[in-house]
Write a protein that holds these residues in place. Sequence first.
Motif, PDB file in Angstrom:
ATOM      1  N   ASP A  36      10.569  13.886   8.604  1.00 53.49           N
ATOM      2  CA  ASP A  36      10.188  12.506   8.931  1.00 53.49           C
ATOM      3  C   ASP A  36       9.526  11.807   7.746  1.00 53.49           C
ATOM      4  OD1 ASP A  36      11.225  12.794  11.475  1.00 53.49           O
ATOM      5  OD2 ASP A  36       9.278  13.093  12.442  1.00 53.49           O
ATOM      6  N   GLY A  37       8.692  12.521   7.020  1.00 57.58           N
ATOM      7  CA  GLY A  37       8.030  11.942   5.857  1.00 57.58           C
ATOM      8  C   GLY A  37       9.004  11.590   4.747  1.00 57.58           C
ATOM      9  N   TYR A  38       9.991  12.447   4.531  1.00 60.51           N
ATOM     10  CA  TYR A  38      10.999  12.169   3.512  1.00 60.51           C
ATOM     11  C   TYR A  38      11.865  10.974   3.917  1.00 60.51           C
ATOM     12  CZ  TYR A  38      10.131  16.165   0.481  1.00 60.51           C
ATOM     13  OH  TYR A  38       9.568  17.029  -0.415  1.00 60.51           O
ATOM     14  N   VAL A  39      12.237  10.925   5.184  1.00 58.75           N
ATOM     15  CA  VAL A  39      13.026   9.788   5.676  1.00 58.75           C
ATOM     16  C   VAL A  39      12.244   8.491   5.468  1.00 58.75           C
ATOM     17  CG1 VAL A  39      13.966   8.687   7.761  1.00 58.75           C
ATOM     18  CG2 VAL A  39      14.399  11.114   7.322  1.00 58.75           C
ATOM     19  N   GLU A  40      10.975   8.503   5.819  1.00 56.53           N
ATOM     20  CA  GLU A  40      10.155   7.298   5.653  1.00 56.53           C
ATOM     21  C   GLU A  40      10.013   6.921   4.188  1.00 56.53           C
ATOM     22  OE1 GLU A  40       8.058   3.920   5.907  1.00 56.53           O
ATOM     23  OE2 GLU A  40       9.334   4.856   7.412  1.00 56.53           O
ATOM     24  N   TRP A  41       9.940   7.894   3.300  1.00 57.48           N
ATOM     25  CA  TRP A  41       9.848   7.609   1.856  1.00 57.48           C
ATOM     26  C   TRP A  41      11.065   6.801   1.412  1.00 57.48           C
ATOM     27  CZ3 TRP A  41      12.596   8.302  -2.594  1.00 57.48           C
ATOM     28  CH2 TRP A  41      11.909   8.144  -3.786  1.00 57.48           C
ATOM     29  N   VAL A  42      12.259   7.256   1.768  1.00 59.73           N
ATOM     30  CA  VAL A  42      13.482   6.542   1.387  1.00 59.73           C
ATOM     31  C   VAL A  42      13.501   5.149   2.013  1.00 59.73           C
ATOM     32  CG1 VAL A  42      16.013   6.510   1.564  1.00 59.73           C
ATOM     33  CG2 VAL A  42      14.822   8.658   1.037  1.00 59.73           C
ATOM     34  N   ARG A  43      13.199   5.075   3.294  1.00 60.17           N
ATOM     35  CA  ARG A  43      13.249   3.774   3.993  1.00 60.17           C
ATOM     36  C   ARG A  43      12.217   2.800   3.460  1.00 60.17           C
ATOM     37  NH1 ARG A  43      14.319   6.067  10.108  1.00 60.17           N
ATOM     38  NH2 ARG A  43      16.555   6.408   9.788  1.00 60.17           N
ATOM     39  N   TRP A  65      11.207   2.428   0.393  1.00 64.98           N
ATOM     40  CA  TRP A  65      11.747   1.805  -0.823  1.00 64.98           C
ATOM     41  C   TRP A  65      12.889   0.853  -0.489  1.00 64.98           C
ATOM     42  CZ3 TRP A  65       9.092   1.367  -4.973  1.00 64.98           C
ATOM     43  CH2 TRP A  65       8.141   2.330  -5.285  1.00 64.98           C
ATOM     44  N   GLU A  66      13.724   1.218   0.472  1.00 66.94           N
ATOM     45  CA  GLU A  66      14.807   0.326   0.880  1.00 66.94           C
ATOM     46  C   GLU A  66      14.256  -0.994   1.419  1.00 66.94           C
ATOM     47  OE1 GLU A  66      16.960   2.736   3.691  1.00 66.94           O
ATOM     48  OE2 GLU A  66      18.265   3.582   2.141  1.00 66.94           O
ATOM     49  N   ARG A  67      13.173  -0.913   2.182  1.00 71.58           N
ATOM     50  CA  ARG A  67      12.570  -2.110   2.795  1.00 71.58           C
ATOM     51  C   ARG A  67      11.838  -2.979   1.786  1.00 71.58           C
ATOM     52  NH1 ARG A  67      10.680   1.441   6.768  1.00 71.58           N
ATOM     53  NH2 ARG A  67       8.696   1.554   5.684  1.00 71.58           N
ATOM     54  N   ASN A  68      11.107  -2.371   0.858  1.00 70.40           N
ATOM     55  CA  ASN A  68      10.098  -3.125   0.120  1.00 70.40           C
ATOM     56  C   ASN A  68      10.340  -3.302  -1.368  1.00 70.40           C
ATOM     57  OD1 ASN A  68       8.387  -3.430   2.452  1.00 70.40           O
ATOM     58  ND2 ASN A  68       7.892  -1.264   2.245  1.00 70.40           N
ATOM     59  N   SER A  74       5.531   1.413  -0.222  1.00 72.10           N
ATOM     60  CA  SER A  74       4.827   0.554   0.732  1.00 72.10           C
ATOM     61  C   SER A  74       4.802  -0.880   0.207  1.00 72.10           C
ATOM     62  CB  SER A  74       3.396   1.056   0.937  1.00 72.10           C
ATOM     63  OG  SER A  74       2.646   0.894  -0.262  1.00 72.10           O
ATOM     64  N   GLU A  75       4.536  -1.818   1.094  1.00 77.58           N
ATOM     65  CA  GLU A  75       4.398  -3.210   0.663  1.00 77.58           C
ATOM     66  C   GLU A  75       3.347  -3.310  -0.429  1.00 77.58           C
ATOM     67  OE1 GLU A  75       3.985  -6.233   3.699  1.00 77.58           O
ATOM     68  OE2 GLU A  75       5.221  -5.048   5.070  1.00 77.58           O
ATOM     69  N   HIS A  76       2.217  -2.628  -0.240  1.00 76.04           N
ATOM     70  CA  HIS A  76       1.135  -2.661  -1.230  1.00 76.04           C
ATOM     71  C   HIS A  76       1.591  -2.111  -2.582  1.00 76.04           C
ATOM     72  CE1 HIS A  76      -2.801  -2.268  -3.075  1.00 76.04           C
ATOM     73  NE2 HIS A  76      -2.465  -1.023  -3.373  1.00 76.04           N
ATOM     74  N   ASN A  77       2.200  -0.923  -2.590  1.00 78.67           N
ATOM     75  CA  ASN A  77       2.616  -0.318  -3.857  1.00 78.67           C
ATOM     76  C   ASN A  77       3.649  -1.178  -4.573  1.00 78.67           C
ATOM     77  OD1 ASN A  77       0.888   1.825  -3.454  1.00 78.67           O
ATOM     78  ND2 ASN A  77       2.475   3.194  -2.674  1.00 78.67           N
ATOM     79  N   CYS A  78       4.583  -1.735  -3.833  1.00 74.02           N
ATOM     80  CA  CYS A  78       5.594  -2.599  -4.453  1.00 74.02           C
ATOM     81  C   CYS A  78       4.970  -3.885  -4.971  1.00 74.02           C
ATOM     82  CB  CYS A  78       6.724  -2.876  -3.468  1.00 74.02           C
ATOM     83  SG  CYS A  78       7.750  -1.412  -3.155  1.00 74.02           S
ATOM     84  N   ALA A  79       3.972  -4.408  -4.263  1.00 69.93           N
ATOM     85  CA  ALA A  79       3.273  -5.620  -4.726  1.00 69.93           C
ATOM     86  C   ALA A  79       2.497  -5.341  -6.010  1.00 69.93           C
ATOM     87  CB  ALA A  79       2.342  -6.146  -3.636  1.00 69.93           C
ATOM     88  N   VAL A  80       1.885  -4.163  -6.112  1.00 71.22           N
ATOM     89  CA  VAL A  80       1.161  -3.794  -7.333  1.00 71.22           C
ATOM     90  C   VAL A  80       2.128  -3.753  -8.512  1.00 71.22           C
ATOM     91  CG1 VAL A  80      -0.072  -1.910  -8.502  1.00 71.22           C
ATOM     92  CG2 VAL A  80      -0.726  -2.586  -6.177  1.00 71.22           C
TER      93      VAL A  80
END
Length: 173
Positions: free
Chosen positions: A77-84, A86-89, A15-21
């Motif tokens: 869907d949850g696994y797909v979102e997990w990969v995406r 990290w790709e995004r953020n 997530s944006e938050h986790n990557c920012a941390v």
Amino acid sequence: FKDMLVLTKMHMHGSEHNCAVLKKAGVRYVVLYRDLRDVAISYHYYVKGTPWHPEHPRHKNADLQEGLRVFAERMLDGYVEWVRSWERNRDPAMSLAFRYEDMLQDAKGIMTQVARHFQLSDDEDQIARIVEANSFQNLSKGRAQGQESGQSFFRKGVAGDWRNQFSDETKAL
């Protein structure tokens, strides 16, 4: 984390938050992901053999095709979102991202990149020892890649086996 070498395995979203941390803390990291079709197979076998897993009741009596259908409906869907996520953020300056399949093809090359990313020794002999110590054959107590054991966490050790396992219906799903 200041001045520490910390290794942890997490399944958190990028997530944006986790990557920012991670960025604020100056933590370098590696994101490793796998072909989700192979994840589905591994997930079914793992959950089927793990009575304490919350999804076990849905997999314990299911054959592979039914287990794959359950995975697709409940988890995909949850696994797909997990990969995406990290790709995004992920911060490319602080992270590396690899596919499990790439590690299987070139474990020494990937581990050399990882060592350099963490500013560790990239000595070829040391990398070769690390790769060998963590090879499928060593972790599976002597089985060769492709030699399956449904009872082991290290079930088969190959990529792309979904091609041999998915029915036409599962492929369409």
